[in-house]
Design a protein around this motif. Structure first.
Motif: not given
Length: 230
Positions: A48, A56, A81, A83, A44, A12, A58
């Motif tokens: 998620i 992710v 997750t 990041v 977002a 993402l 970000l």
């Protein structure tokens, strides 16, 4: 010709700059990832939680809910997750804040999309255990299970980010050995040129805070860190 299906999982991208999002998406897809793009923090966070991406990317400066807020909410909810922060802010305060709230890596704009893709691969390889040994490790009151990626301090399980886990494992695999910060950057993050050694200090501080009085990590002033039983 049919479009090949992504084999590495969905990443993402939370980025409100369309040009950056498109370029990063293109490189990730070329590397076998599926991609979903969100342009604001609220969207977002919802995405998620619904699509469960493998990682992710970000942007800190998102509208609606910025990247710091978003990552903080994920970690507070027990979502680990991986990041990776993307940001135009290059000062130390922003860098440390991003790491302290649970980011796994940090890349400053402008950046090479190839580098970002490589960083994503690295953090996912670490999250899956890579080729590291799977034998359980114990130093003092801290026990680490590489195969299941779980850590206990005394009898209490401790939640760690991917990067925190790998940093602790690197120290515990060689109890008593002193590692320079540069060595830990190379072993855990896989690079040295793109991150200052202060990055290591921040993650060490986070580990000590989570492990509390049971932390086996010792500072060797002027050199680096070691994991000792006492």
């Amino acid at each position: 010709m049919a479009t090949p299906q992504p084999s590495r999982g969905l990443v993402l991208i939370a980025e409100d700059d369309a040009a950056i999002a498109d370029l990063v998406s293109m490189y990730l897809r070329r590397d076998g990832f599926g991609v979903r793009v969100e342009t604001d923090g609220v969207g977002a966070l919802t995405a998620i939680r619904s699509v469960r991406p493998v990682a992710v990317a970000l942007d800190i400066g998102l509208p609606g809910k910025d990247g710091i807020e978003l990552c903080t909410e994920l970690r507070a909810a027990g979502d680990w997750t991986p990041v990776l922060f993307m940001t135009a802010r290059d000062d130390e305060v922003d860098r440390l804040l991003g790491l302290e709230i649970g980011a796994d890596d940090y890349i400053t704009k402008p950046f090479s999309p190839r580098e970002l893709t490589a960083r994503v691969r690295t953090v996912l390889r670490r999250a899956s255990g890579g080729s590291a040994a799977t034998e359980a490790l114990t130093v003092g009151a801290v026990r680490l299970d590489p195969a299941r990626r779980r850590v206990w301090a005394a009898d209490a399980e401790v939640e760690l980010t991917v990067t925190e886990f790998d940093l602790l494992a690197s120290l515990m695999r060689n109890p008593g050995q002193v590692f320079a910060r540069e060595q830990l950057l190379s072993a855990v993050w896989g690079y040295t040129a793109s991150a200052g050694t202060r990055t290591v200090d921040v993650h060490i501080a986070q580990l000590r805070g989570k492990l509390g009085d049971h932390s086996p990590i010792r500072t060797v002033r002027g050199v680096g860190y070691a994991a000792d039983a006492s």
